[in-house]
Design a protein around this motif. Sequence first.
Motif, short mmCIF file in Angstrom:
data_model
loop_
_atom_site.label_atom_id
_atom_site.label_comp_id
_atom_site.label_asym_id
_atom_site.label_seq_id
_atom_site.Cartn_x
_atom_site.Cartn_y
_atom_site.Cartn_z
N ASN A 1 -37.86 -124.32 5.35
CA ASN A 1 -36.60 -124.19 6.40
C ASN A 1 -35.24 -124.91 6.00
O ASN A 1 -34.33 -124.17 6.13
CB ASN A 1 -36.96 -125.10 7.62
CG ASN A 1 -38.11 -124.51 8.29
OD1 ASN A 1 -38.28 -122.99 8.42
ND2 ASN A 1 -39.22 -125.33 8.73
N LYS A 2 -35.45 -125.77 5.01
CA LYS A 2 -34.10 -126.42 4.40
C LYS A 2 -33.45 -125.47 3.37
O LYS A 2 -32.39 -125.25 3.24
CB LYS A 2 -34.36 -127.80 3.92
CG LYS A 2 -34.51 -128.87 5.22
CD LYS A 2 -34.57 -130.27 4.39
CE LYS A 2 -34.72 -131.19 5.74
NZ LYS A 2 -34.90 -132.68 5.07
N ALA A 3 -34.43 -124.65 2.59
CA ALA A 3 -34.00 -123.88 1.64
C ALA A 3 -33.42 -122.53 2.15
O ALA A 3 -32.83 -121.66 1.21
CB ALA A 3 -35.00 -123.90 0.71
N ALA A 4 -33.77 -122.07 3.43
CA ALA A 4 -33.56 -120.82 4.04
C ALA A 4 -32.18 -120.73 3.79
O ALA A 4 -31.86 -119.34 3.24
CB ALA A 4 -33.75 -121.01 5.49
N PRO A 5 -31.14 -121.37 4.08
CA PRO A 5 -29.80 -121.02 3.72
C PRO A 5 -29.49 -120.54 2.25
O PRO A 5 -28.39 -119.66 1.99
CB PRO A 5 -28.75 -122.18 4.19
CG PRO A 5 -29.80 -123.03 5.01
CD PRO A 5 -31.12 -122.61 4.70
N LEU A 6 -29.97 -121.08 1.06
CA LEU A 6 -29.78 -120.89 -0.06
C LEU A 6 -30.46 -119.70 -0.46
O LEU A 6 -30.04 -118.78 -1.24
CB LEU A 6 -30.25 -122.07 -0.97
CG LEU A 6 -29.53 -123.22 -0.72
CD1 LEU A 6 -30.08 -124.59 -1.33
CD2 LEU A 6 -27.88 -123.16 -1.33
N VAL B 1 -17.89 -119.50 -0.20
CA VAL B 1 -19.11 -119.50 -0.83
C VAL B 1 -19.51 -120.66 -1.60
O VAL B 1 -20.51 -121.35 -1.23
CB VAL B 1 -19.43 -118.17 -1.87
CG1 VAL B 1 -20.83 -118.31 -2.63
CG2 VAL B 1 -19.74 -117.04 -1.15
N ARG B 2 -18.49 -121.25 -2.43
CA ARG B 2 -18.82 -122.33 -2.94
C ARG B 2 -18.79 -123.64 -2.33
O ARG B 2 -19.78 -124.37 -2.45
CB ARG B 2 -17.69 -122.36 -4.10
CG ARG B 2 -17.68 -121.48 -5.34
CD ARG B 2 -16.28 -121.17 -5.82
NE ARG B 2 -16.36 -119.91 -6.84
CZ ARG B 2 -16.45 -118.72 -6.30
NH1 ARG B 2 -16.39 -118.46 -4.96
NH2 ARG B 2 -16.71 -117.61 -6.96
N PRO B 3 -17.93 -123.82 -1.36
CA PRO B 3 -18.30 -124.93 -0.28
C PRO B 3 -19.57 -124.96 0.33
O PRO B 3 -20.37 -125.89 0.75
CB PRO B 3 -16.92 -125.13 0.60
CG PRO B 3 -16.26 -123.74 0.52
CD PRO B 3 -16.81 -123.16 -1.01
N LEU B 4 -19.86 -123.82 0.87
CA LEU B 4 -21.48 -123.65 1.30
C LEU B 4 -22.14 -124.05 0.69
O LEU B 4 -23.16 -124.61 1.12
CB LEU B 4 -21.19 -122.11 1.87
CG LEU B 4 -22.41 -121.74 2.99
CD1 LEU B 4 -22.16 -120.62 3.73
CD2 LEU B 4 -23.84 -121.42 2.05
N ALA C 1 -23.11 -126.68 -6.63
CA ALA C 1 -24.54 -127.09 -6.24
C ALA C 1 -24.97 -128.46 -6.60
O ALA C 1 -25.31 -129.17 -5.72
CB ALA C 1 -25.57 -125.93 -6.78
N VAL C 2 -24.60 -128.54 -7.77
CA VAL C 2 -24.90 -130.20 -8.29
C VAL C 2 -24.13 -131.22 -7.80
O VAL C 2 -24.74 -132.26 -7.43
CB VAL C 2 -24.61 -129.94 -9.93
CG1 VAL C 2 -24.73 -131.61 -10.53
CG2 VAL C 2 -25.45 -129.26 -10.69
N LEU C 3 -22.68 -130.96 -7.44
CA LEU C 3 -21.91 -132.02 -6.77
C LEU C 3 -22.69 -132.12 -5.35
O LEU C 3 -22.52 -133.26 -4.86
CB LEU C 3 -20.76 -131.21 -6.55
CG LEU C 3 -19.44 -132.05 -7.22
CD1 LEU C 3 -19.84 -131.80 -8.53
CD2 LEU C 3 -18.26 -131.41 -6.93
N GLY C 4 -23.35 -131.24 -4.52
CA GLY C 4 -24.06 -131.26 -3.21
C GLY C 4 -25.28 -132.19 -3.55
O GLY C 4 -25.39 -133.15 -2.70
N TYR D 1 -24.75 -119.25 10.54
CA TYR D 1 -24.80 -120.40 9.52
C TYR D 1 -23.29 -120.38 8.70
O TYR D 1 -22.58 -121.24 8.75
CB TYR D 1 -25.91 -120.59 8.82
CG TYR D 1 -26.06 -121.78 7.84
CD1 TYR D 1 -26.45 -122.82 8.09
CD2 TYR D 1 -25.35 -121.46 6.43
CE1 TYR D 1 -26.38 -123.98 7.10
CE2 TYR D 1 -25.56 -122.43 5.75
CZ TYR D 1 -26.16 -123.77 5.88
OH TYR D 1 -26.01 -124.63 4.87
N MET D 2 -23.30 -119.20 8.17
CA MET D 2 -22.00 -119.09 7.28
C MET D 2 -20.86 -119.41 8.15
O MET D 2 -19.95 -119.91 7.66
CB MET D 2 -21.96 -117.74 6.63
CG MET D 2 -21.03 -117.62 5.58
SD MET D 2 -21.29 -115.90 4.60
CE MET D 2 -20.38 -116.28 3.07
#
Length: 354
Positions: free
Chosen positions: A337-342, A102-105, A248-251, A63-64
């Motif tokens: 599942n959607k939270a898994a990357p975080l 890390v930040r854009p991810l 995170a907030v921008l996302g 993913y990364m």
Amino acid sequence: MAVVNLSSTSLFMQSRGRRHNSISSVKSLQRRTVLLITSRGGDMVSPEGKGKDHSSTFDFKSYMIRKAESVNAALDASVPLLKPLTIQEAVRYSLLAGGKRVRPLLCLAACELVGGDEATAMSAACAVEMIHTSSLIHDDLPCMDNADLRRGKPSNHKVFGEDMAVLAGDALLALAFEHMSIVSNGLVAPERTVRAVIELAKAIGTKGLVAGQVVDLSSEGINPEDAGLERLEFIHLHKTAALLEAAAVLGVIMGGGTEEEMERFRKYARCIGLLFQVVDDILDVTKSTEELGKSAGKDVIAGKLTYPRLIGLEKARELAEKLSREAEEHLLGFDPNKAAPLVALASYIACRHN
């Protein structure tokens, strides 16, 4: 080295609403296995970032890599070689030098978690990375941290000179807002773009990154017993965590998230922001320059306040583990599942080696 004198503790008071509760809990931390982060289902998340989320396995490494490739391509397209070439080359040298992204991810993952897609948040993700790179260029200057290496390469000022490095950092700062405003046009509602601009500007000014840098500079050489954890936490909540929080907030903003989701992401990002710095401090005293890709031990040489210096190496490791768990707790209630990357990102930050 420039010295900034602070005659008042007023700077610390303004951060009360942003402070994490780690200060009061440091002494009560029990001894645990270092940096082994347990997921919600009780399964172990490995140092490589692979872990089990209930019955499924999330491959964070793949993913990364995918996200970094997308971000790198977007960044490359954002800075074409134009005249005058020297400044453009200086900008590209640092912006495209690699790094963990890390930040854009974080920005992209937050957007996707609240229902948006990668394209919607990519301009914001690039803007955050541009500002992060700008801060690194300036941070490496002789008048600041005086670092010769960054991401395994000579620092910008070592290649292009101090004057050009200052200008490259300035150019990236301006480009970040220009890029996000123009590229998001048509993809994101104008009011959301305006809110994202305000959020990002606040994160890097005298209420955010700059405030942290000022207190960091003024704290060099201070006796750890006189400084205290409150000062150290102020530095890192502002110098490091503020930009991660903004990412995170921008996302969430770009993805059309709610105010409640925004607040939960703020708390998550503050945890991983402090976690990032605790681990950075640990690596600075436990890894070599070759392993880090930047000058090892420079914080010790400069007499900077660090977590190992204030609370000891073992307690710093325990604090890192605690922050990783708390970051994950802020994601409870989201689609697993959607939270898994975080979830995996918190583990990755905790277990990284450079």
